[in-house]
Design a protein around this motif. Structure first.
Motif, mmCIF file in Angstrom:
data_model
loop_
_atom_site.group_PDB
_atom_site.id
_atom_site.type_symbol
_atom_site.label_atom_id
_atom_site.label_comp_id
_atom_site.label_asym_id
_atom_site.label_seq_id
_atom_site.Cartn_x
_atom_site.Cartn_y
_atom_site.Cartn_z
ATOM 1 N N LEU A 85 0.818 -1.216 0.000
ATOM 2 C CA LEU A 85 0.000 0.000 0.000
ATOM 3 C C LEU A 85 0.847 1.259 0.000
ATOM 4 C CD1 LEU A 85 -3.012 -0.704 2.389
ATOM 5 C CD2 LEU A 85 -3.013 -0.509 -0.096
ATOM 6 N N SER A 86 1.999 1.211 0.651
ATOM 7 C CA SER A 86 2.849 2.396 0.717
ATOM 8 C C SER A 86 3.431 2.753 -0.652
ATOM 9 C CB SER A 86 3.964 2.207 1.742
ATOM 10 O OG SER A 86 4.926 1.294 1.275
ATOM 11 N N GLN A 87 3.395 1.819 -1.582
ATOM 12 C CA GLN A 87 3.889 2.074 -2.934
ATOM 13 C C GLN A 87 2.850 2.761 -3.819
ATOM 14 O OE1 GLN A 87 7.181 1.419 -3.630
ATOM 15 N NE2 GLN A 87 7.190 0.876 -1.468
ATOM 16 N N LYS A 88 1.592 2.748 -3.377
ATOM 17 C CA LYS A 88 0.523 3.363 -4.162
ATOM 18 C C LYS A 88 0.457 4.860 -3.876
ATOM 19 C CE LYS A 88 -3.454 1.017 -4.822
ATOM 20 N NZ LYS A 88 -4.720 0.337 -4.452
ATOM 21 N N PRO A 89 0.142 5.662 -4.887
ATOM 22 C CA PRO A 89 -0.102 7.075 -4.597
ATOM 23 C C PRO A 89 -1.297 7.187 -3.640
ATOM 24 C CG PRO A 89 0.042 6.695 -6.965
ATOM 25 C CD PRO A 89 0.011 5.347 -6.300
ATOM 26 N N PRO A 90 -1.269 8.127 -2.706
ATOM 27 C CA PRO A 90 -2.369 8.260 -1.744
ATOM 28 C C PRO A 90 -3.742 8.359 -2.413
ATOM 29 C CG PRO A 90 -0.561 9.691 -1.132
ATOM 30 C CD PRO A 90 -0.219 9.113 -2.474
ATOM 31 N N SER A 91 -3.804 8.969 -3.576
ATOM 32 C CA SER A 91 -5.093 9.133 -4.255
ATOM 33 C C SER A 91 -5.634 7.827 -4.827
ATOM 34 C CB SER A 91 -4.978 10.172 -5.378
ATOM 35 O OG SER A 91 -4.047 9.740 -6.352
ATOM 36 N N HIS A 92 -4.838 6.762 -4.793
ATOM 37 C CA HIS A 92 -5.261 5.471 -5.330
ATOM 38 C C HIS A 92 -5.686 4.478 -4.248
ATOM 39 C CE1 HIS A 92 -3.513 7.117 -8.912
ATOM 40 N NE2 HIS A 92 -3.846 6.053 -9.612
ATOM 41 N N ILE A 93 -5.668 4.887 -2.994
ATOM 42 C CA ILE A 93 -6.074 4.005 -1.899
ATOM 43 C C ILE A 93 -7.602 3.885 -1.914
ATOM 44 C CG2 ILE A 93 -6.099 3.670 0.609
ATOM 45 C CD1 ILE A 93 -3.293 3.423 -0.621
ATOM 46 N N THR A 94 -8.084 2.651 -1.967
ATOM 47 C CA THR A 94 -9.519 2.396 -2.078
ATOM 48 C C THR A 94 -10.085 1.798 -0.788
ATOM 49 O OG1 THR A 94 -9.211 0.134 -2.876
ATOM 50 C CG2 THR A 94 -9.220 1.896 -4.556
ATOM 51 N N ARG A 95 -11.396 1.734 -0.740
ATOM 52 C CA ARG A 95 -12.039 1.085 0.408
ATOM 53 C C ARG A 95 -11.696 -0.403 0.465
ATOM 54 N NH1 ARG A 95 -17.872 3.933 1.485
ATOM 55 N NH2 ARG A 95 -16.958 5.792 2.427
#
Length: 170
Positions: free
Chosen positions: A67-77
């Protein structure tokens, strides 16, 4: 059993308090248990419990790294649901307020309200430079004046640049 060998309840309490169970801990507990029993581990005993908790904690940490590799705007429910489940299993209790999964849930909720994450970058989209500029302004407002690398605004700017380049025929 020896007082040096932690009980199953001791191990569960340790995990619930946030203590990490390392592979070294698992090895030492397994050796102690084998010495006490004169053979292999006890089914459902301390070494099996330590192994299970250690694996759950490693899985949680691997998911957190992912998850830390994902851009913050791509974090989903869905990301938030997965990390919450894994954190609960890793520490043998439901995560509370202020936990890592609560923070991820908050980010995912904010993204959903904002209509994020954006469509995948490999999907053709017609985005104007004005759209990208507006997105950059909103992202900067949300993230305290900074635009996250690989965020929605950056992807929109890239799409707008590609569209402009294609229209120029270059």
């Amino acid at each position: 059993m020896s007082s040096d060998l932690p009980s199953v309840d001791d191990l569960k309490r340790a995990a619930e308090s946030g203590q990490r169970i390392t592979p070294e801990d698992v090895s030492v507990i397994g050796q102690m248990e084998s010495e006490l029993t004169g053979g292999g581990p006890i089914h459902g005993g301390p070494s099996a419990t330590a192994q299970s908790l250690a694996m759950r904690q490693m899985n949680f940490e691997a998911k957190l790294d992912e998850l830390s590799q994902k851009p913050p705007s791509h974090i989903t429910r869905e990301d938030a649901r997965e990390i919450q489940e894994m954190e609960g299993r890793a520490f043998n209790r439901p995560p509370g307020a202020g936990s890592i999964s609560a923070q991820v849930r908050s980010l995912a909720d904010r993204n959903e309200v904002l209509g994020l994450p954006p469509v995948a970058a490999d999907v053709p989209a017609f985005v104007t430079k004005e759209d990208a500029s507006e997105a950059q302004h909103e992202e900067a407002r949300i993230y305290g004046g900074q635009n996250p690398r690989g965020g929605m605004a950056a992807q929109m700017q890239s799409a707008a640049d590609k569209l402009a380049h294609a229209r120029r025929g270059s």
